[in-house]
Design a protein around this motif. Structure first.
Motif, mmCIF file in Angstrom:
data_model
loop_
_atom_site.group_PDB
_atom_site.id
_atom_site.type_symbol
_atom_site.label_atom_id
_atom_site.label_comp_id
_atom_site.label_asym_id
_atom_site.label_seq_id
_atom_site.Cartn_x
_atom_site.Cartn_y
_atom_site.Cartn_z
ATOM 1 N N SER A 242 -1.085 -17.949 12.612
ATOM 2 C CA SER A 242 -2.014 -17.729 11.509
ATOM 3 C C SER A 242 -2.078 -16.237 11.142
ATOM 4 C CB SER A 242 -3.409 -18.261 11.853
ATOM 5 O OG SER A 242 -4.012 -17.427 12.813
ATOM 6 N N PHE A 243 -1.902 -15.382 12.168
ATOM 7 C CA PHE A 243 -1.876 -13.944 11.883
ATOM 8 C C PHE A 243 -0.720 -13.631 10.931
ATOM 9 C CE2 PHE A 243 -0.273 -9.676 12.783
ATOM 10 C CZ PHE A 243 -1.398 -8.948 12.494
ATOM 11 N N TYR A 244 0.428 -14.258 11.246
ATOM 12 C CA TYR A 244 1.624 -14.039 10.444
ATOM 13 C C TYR A 244 1.401 -14.462 8.993
ATOM 14 C CZ TYR A 244 6.478 -14.419 8.920
ATOM 15 O OH TYR A 244 7.641 -14.307 8.242
ATOM 16 N N THR A 245 0.866 -15.717 8.819
ATOM 17 C CA THR A 245 0.673 -16.196 7.449
ATOM 18 C C THR A 245 -0.371 -15.337 6.730
ATOM 19 O OG1 THR A 245 -0.862 -17.819 8.308
ATOM 20 C CG2 THR A 245 1.338 -18.597 7.797
ATOM 21 N N GLU A 246 -1.393 -14.909 7.477
ATOM 22 C CA GLU A 246 -2.392 -14.061 6.858
ATOM 23 C C GLU A 246 -1.769 -12.774 6.316
ATOM 24 O OE1 GLU A 246 -6.338 -15.146 9.258
ATOM 25 O OE2 GLU A 246 -5.779 -13.022 9.328
ATOM 26 N N SER A 247 -0.867 -12.209 7.124
ATOM 27 C CA SER A 247 -0.296 -10.943 6.680
ATOM 28 C C SER A 247 0.632 -11.164 5.481
ATOM 29 C CB SER A 247 0.427 -10.245 7.821
ATOM 30 O OG SER A 247 1.697 -10.802 7.998
ATOM 31 N N MET A 248 1.293 -12.335 5.452
ATOM 32 C CA MET A 248 2.119 -12.663 4.280
ATOM 33 C C MET A 248 1.223 -12.762 3.048
ATOM 34 S SD MET A 248 5.389 -13.185 4.876
ATOM 35 C CE MET A 248 6.003 -14.478 3.795
ATOM 36 N N GLU A 249 0.110 -13.515 3.257
ATOM 37 C CA GLU A 249 -0.837 -13.680 2.165
ATOM 38 C C GLU A 249 -1.386 -12.336 1.709
ATOM 39 O OE1 GLU A 249 -2.714 -17.835 3.280
ATOM 40 O OE2 GLU A 249 -4.240 -16.354 2.735
ATOM 41 N N ALA A 250 -1.748 -11.550 2.704
ATOM 42 C CA ALA A 250 -2.317 -10.240 2.384
ATOM 43 C C ALA A 250 -1.333 -9.417 1.555
ATOM 44 C CB ALA A 250 -2.669 -9.495 3.678
ATOM 45 N N ARG A 251 -0.070 -9.545 1.903
ATOM 46 C CA ARG A 251 0.936 -8.780 1.165
ATOM 47 C C ARG A 251 1.038 -9.241 -0.288
ATOM 48 N NH1 ARG A 251 6.290 -8.721 4.494
ATOM 49 N NH2 ARG A 251 4.954 -9.766 5.987
ATOM 50 N N VAL A 252 1.014 -10.571 -0.457
ATOM 51 C CA VAL A 252 1.104 -11.124 -1.812
ATOM 52 C C VAL A 252 -0.107 -10.697 -2.635
ATOM 53 C CG1 VAL A 252 1.106 -13.247 -3.179
ATOM 54 C CG2 VAL A 252 2.570 -13.068 -1.156
ATOM 55 N N VAL A 253 -1.264 -10.782 -2.004
ATOM 56 C CA VAL A 253 -2.497 -10.394 -2.711
ATOM 57 C C VAL A 253 -2.441 -8.918 -3.090
ATOM 58 C CG1 VAL A 253 -4.985 -10.026 -2.421
ATOM 59 C CG2 VAL A 253 -3.944 -12.199 -1.719
ATOM 60 N N LYS A 254 -1.969 -8.116 -2.157
ATOM 61 C CA LYS A 254 -1.889 -6.683 -2.414
ATOM 62 C C LYS A 254 -0.921 -6.402 -3.572
ATOM 63 C CE LYS A 254 -0.891 -2.237 -0.402
ATOM 64 N NZ LYS A 254 0.080 -1.516 0.406
ATOM 65 N N ARG A 255 0.197 -7.119 -3.542
ATOM 66 C CA ARG A 255 1.218 -6.951 -4.577
ATOM 67 C C ARG A 255 0.666 -7.327 -5.964
ATOM 68 N NH1 ARG A 255 4.038 -7.601 -8.131
ATOM 69 N NH2 ARG A 255 6.275 -7.840 -8.368
ATOM 70 N N GLY B 212 -2.503 -7.411 -6.788
ATOM 71 C CA GLY B 212 -3.535 -6.434 -7.120
ATOM 72 C C GLY B 212 -2.927 -5.160 -7.679
ATOM 73 N N LEU B 213 -1.836 -4.754 -7.055
ATOM 74 C CA LEU B 213 -1.138 -3.547 -7.495
ATOM 75 C C LEU B 213 -0.599 -3.736 -8.913
ATOM 76 C CD1 LEU B 213 -0.770 -0.994 -5.835
ATOM 77 C CD2 LEU B 213 1.531 -1.754 -5.245
ATOM 78 N N GLU B 214 -0.042 -4.926 -9.135
ATOM 79 C CA GLU B 214 0.522 -5.234 -10.451
ATOM 80 C C GLU B 214 -0.570 -5.200 -11.532
ATOM 81 O OE1 GLU B 214 3.097 -8.705 -10.493
ATOM 82 O OE2 GLU B 214 2.532 -9.069 -12.585
ATOM 83 N N ARG B 215 -1.710 -5.834 -11.210
ATOM 84 C CA ARG B 215 -2.815 -5.857 -12.177
ATOM 85 C C ARG B 215 -3.314 -4.433 -12.435
ATOM 86 N NH1 ARG B 215 -6.659 -8.582 -9.587
ATOM 87 N NH2 ARG B 215 -5.425 -10.487 -9.681
ATOM 88 N N ALA B 216 -3.453 -3.671 -11.352
ATOM 89 C CA ALA B 216 -3.939 -2.299 -11.493
ATOM 90 C C ALA B 216 -2.968 -1.456 -12.320
ATOM 91 C CB ALA B 216 -4.134 -1.677 -10.108
ATOM 92 N N LEU B 217 -1.684 -1.694 -12.108
ATOM 93 C CA LEU B 217 -0.660 -0.894 -12.776
ATOM 94 C C LEU B 217 -0.680 -1.096 -14.291
ATOM 95 C CD1 LEU B 217 1.589 1.139 -12.157
ATOM 96 C CD2 LEU B 217 3.143 -0.772 -11.728
ATOM 97 N N ARG B 218 -1.130 -2.290 -14.719
ATOM 98 C CA ARG B 218 -1.217 -2.543 -16.165
ATOM 99 C C ARG B 218 -2.193 -1.577 -16.842
ATOM 100 N NH1 ARG B 218 1.988 -6.590 -17.264
ATOM 101 N NH2 ARG B 218 2.307 -8.120 -15.611
ATOM 102 N N GLN B 219 -3.133 -1.052 -16.067
ATOM 103 C CA GLN B 219 -4.112 -0.112 -16.637
ATOM 104 C C GLN B 219 -3.658 1.341 -16.545
ATOM 105 O OE1 GLN B 219 -6.629 -1.259 -18.378
ATOM 106 N NE2 GLN B 219 -5.675 -3.226 -17.862
ATOM 107 N N ALA B 220 -2.526 1.562 -15.903
ATOM 108 C CA ALA B 220 -2.147 2.956 -15.611
ATOM 109 C C ALA B 220 -1.934 3.781 -16.873
ATOM 110 C CB ALA B 220 -0.901 2.991 -14.724
ATOM 111 N N ILE B 221 -1.201 3.219 -17.853
ATOM 112 C CA ILE B 221 -0.958 3.982 -19.087
ATOM 113 C C ILE B 221 -2.210 4.033 -19.966
ATOM 114 C CG2 ILE B 221 0.376 4.111 -21.224
ATOM 115 C CD1 ILE B 221 2.829 3.237 -19.681
ATOM 116 N N PRO B 222 -2.793 2.862 -20.301
ATOM 117 C CA PRO B 222 -4.000 2.933 -21.139
ATOM 118 C C PRO B 222 -5.128 3.732 -20.478
ATOM 119 C CG PRO B 222 -3.589 0.662 -20.404
ATOM 120 C CD PRO B 222 -2.374 1.470 -20.072
#
Ligand code: C2E
Ligand code: MG
Ligand code: MG
Ligand code: MG
Length: 285
Positions: A11-24, A26-36
């Motif tokens: 479960s630790f492993y899957t959590e970290s996979m999930e965490a990575r996807v969520v982080k990715r 989140g980063l993508e959503r945040a990056l959409r605001q970078a220029i504006p």
């Protein structure tokens, strides 16, 4: 207990996979605001010619400061921008901004701009570069485009045509991180790069390791024979400069000379080296 531990690990492993996807995501959503949100800016790192010790160019490096995430390094967000289709807008912003900011520098100082392989493959590359030059008023010979070897792995005819079209505009083209990709020396004959940038991984060990030194030396000799200039990336100590000088390397870039700096500090950097005029004295009252 073993079973529990096993389950726990799973479960630790899957959590970290999930965490990575969520982080990715989140980063993508945040990056959409970078220029504006005006969260992007450029910093500039000098490149110094070894023959006359003068600044030939500054490399523009993008920085992203997110209000909550803080400073996100380009090695983290550029791949996200590439995967999410945002690299075209970010790349255009970088290109325009770099040309605009470089206008304030002395005439002989160039600006080097990194292009993602996806930008090189895009249909409107030539138009984008021409537009950045026209709107900024930067003469084409003051712009250098940095591409990596991976660009040359795709359809080589199309890529070479694109690079030639850029060259026809009058800009210079440098091959970045040389030696780290799946290099084929054949393309060095097919496309005359203006400069080879020898990757930091070789430069870093040039003093301590004969094998790294041999690779750097061979690269410089080959580039010179093909009439390409050479630049060593990531130079951190004076002894490396001495070795590079012995082997007739053209230019150096790295923390030894300067980390990347804000454009506000570029003219002061040049003045301290007597490479830019002192500011006009304030008017007497
Ligand atoms: P790069 O183009 O090879 O840029 C050189 C990187 O090495 C920069 O990292 C620079 O800060 C760092 N560096 C310079 N001198 C030294 C040194 O002496 N020692 C060490 N350890 N590092 C040194 P940075 O700014 O984090 O950029 C990393 C990479 O991100 C760049 O590698 C480039 O591939 C990419 N990048 C940066 N800005 C842009 C951009 O505007 N567009 C695109 N497509 N990629 C960019
Ligand atoms: Mg570069
Ligand atoms: Mg590089
Ligand atoms: Mg590199």
């Amino acid at each position: 207990a073993a079973k529990a531990a096993g389950r726990g690990q799973f479960s630790f492993y899957t959590e970290s996979m999930e965490a990575r996807v969520v982080k990715r995501l989140g980063l993508e959503r945040a990056l959409r605001q970078a220029i504006p949100g005006q969260q992007l800016r450029l910093v500039f790192q000098p490149q110094i010619r070894l023959d006359d010790n003068r600044v030939s160019a500054f490399e523009a490096l993008v920085r992203w400061t997110h209000p909550e995430l803080g400073e996100v390094p380009p090695q983290e967000f550029i791949p996200v921008a590439e995967e999410a289709g945002m690299i075209h807008d970010i790349g255009k912003w970088v290109l325009h901004q770099a040309c605009k900011e470089a206008r304030a520098w002395p005439d002989r100082v160039r600006v080097a701009v990194n292009l993602s392989p996806l930008q090189v493959m895009a249909r409107d590359l030539r138009a984008d570069v021409a537009h950045a030059l026209a709107t900024s008023g930067l003469p084409p010979e003051r712009l250098e485009i940095e591409i990596t070897e991976s660009v040359l792995m795709g359809d080589s005819h199309i890529t070479l045509a694109k690079l030639h079209a850029l060259r026809e505009l009058g800009v210079r083209i440098a091959l970045d991180d040389f030696g780290t990709g799946y290099s084929s020396l054949a393309y060095l004959r097919r496309f005359p790069f203006d400069q080879l940038k020898i990757d930091r991984s070789f430069v870093r060990e040039i003093v301590t390791r004969p094998d790294a030194r041999a690779i750097v030396r061979a690269t410089i000799e080959m580039a010179n024979a093909l009439r390409m200039e050479t630049l060593a990336e990531g130079v951190e100590d004076e002894r490396a400069v001495e070795v590079l000088r012995e082997h007739h390397c053209g230019s150096v870039q790295g923390f030894l000379i300067s980390p990347p700096i804000r454009n506000d500090d570029v003219l002061d950097f040049l003045r301290a080296r007597s490479e830019a005029p002192e500011p006009a004295p304030a008017a007497q009252s």
